[in-house]
Design an enzyme around this catalytic site. Sequence first.
Site, short mmCIF file in Angstrom:
data_model
loop_
_atom_site.label_atom_id
_atom_site.label_comp_id
_atom_site.label_asym_id
_atom_site.label_seq_id
_atom_site.Cartn_x
_atom_site.Cartn_y
_atom_site.Cartn_z
N SER A 143 -1.78 14.03 33.73
CA SER A 143 -0.32 14.08 33.56
C SER A 143 0.18 12.66 33.37
O SER A 143 -0.44 11.70 33.86
CB SER A 143 0.34 14.67 34.81
OG SER A 143 1.73 14.41 34.82
N TYR A 156 1.65 15.61 43.93
CA TYR A 156 1.23 15.89 42.55
C TYR A 156 0.85 14.60 41.84
O TYR A 156 -0.21 14.51 41.21
CB TYR A 156 2.36 16.60 41.80
CG TYR A 156 2.08 16.85 40.34
CD1 TYR A 156 1.30 17.94 39.95
CD2 TYR A 156 2.58 16.02 39.35
CE1 TYR A 156 1.04 18.18 38.61
CE2 TYR A 156 2.31 16.24 38.01
CZ TYR A 156 1.55 17.33 37.64
OH TYR A 156 1.29 17.56 36.31
#
Length: 195
Positions: A143, A156
Amino acid sequence: MRLEGKTALVTGSSQGIGEAVALRLADEGADVAVHYRSHPEGAQAVVERIAKLGRRTAAIQADLSRVTEVRRLVADAVTRLGPLDILVNNAGVERRADFWDVSETDYDFVMDVNLKGLFFTTQAFVRHLLAAKRPGRIINMSSVHEELPFPHFTSYAMSKGGVRMMTRNLAIELAPFGITVNSIAPGAIATPINR
């Protein structure tokens, strides 16, 4: 058909980015094992679309937070489709919370899927390749938040930072065996996780 004769396993491929990756691999000629945790209907729809492209495919359920299920996932993919050539570690989860409100349960869930699950799926895949003396390709879906801050999603972002370092480390460690390891770090895309 650049991938004709190749077989891929794509985790988290019942929807979103994983679905698009699985379909593109099939379009390029690969047979594809479609992994899902909790969306059997989505996985079945992806399998049907892959089959229409003339590729062999199978939907396989597994909870990536459990190492025994990760190992079964890879073994089942091999049993159903034959030796694997490509692993796309796409499955991922996130939980939004202010840092001071993050629960241990949510922290563990994010880390267990995004980092531990990816680690042990990769390990099972590499063991398969080494036993068969085959080269292989590993693609980790990270990501943009491996690099950019993401307030309210600290666990995350931490997990994706771990994916980045794992990718770099394994690229060197596995290169002598003909196994390449790369990652993709997309920004926000209109997928179910972002909706």
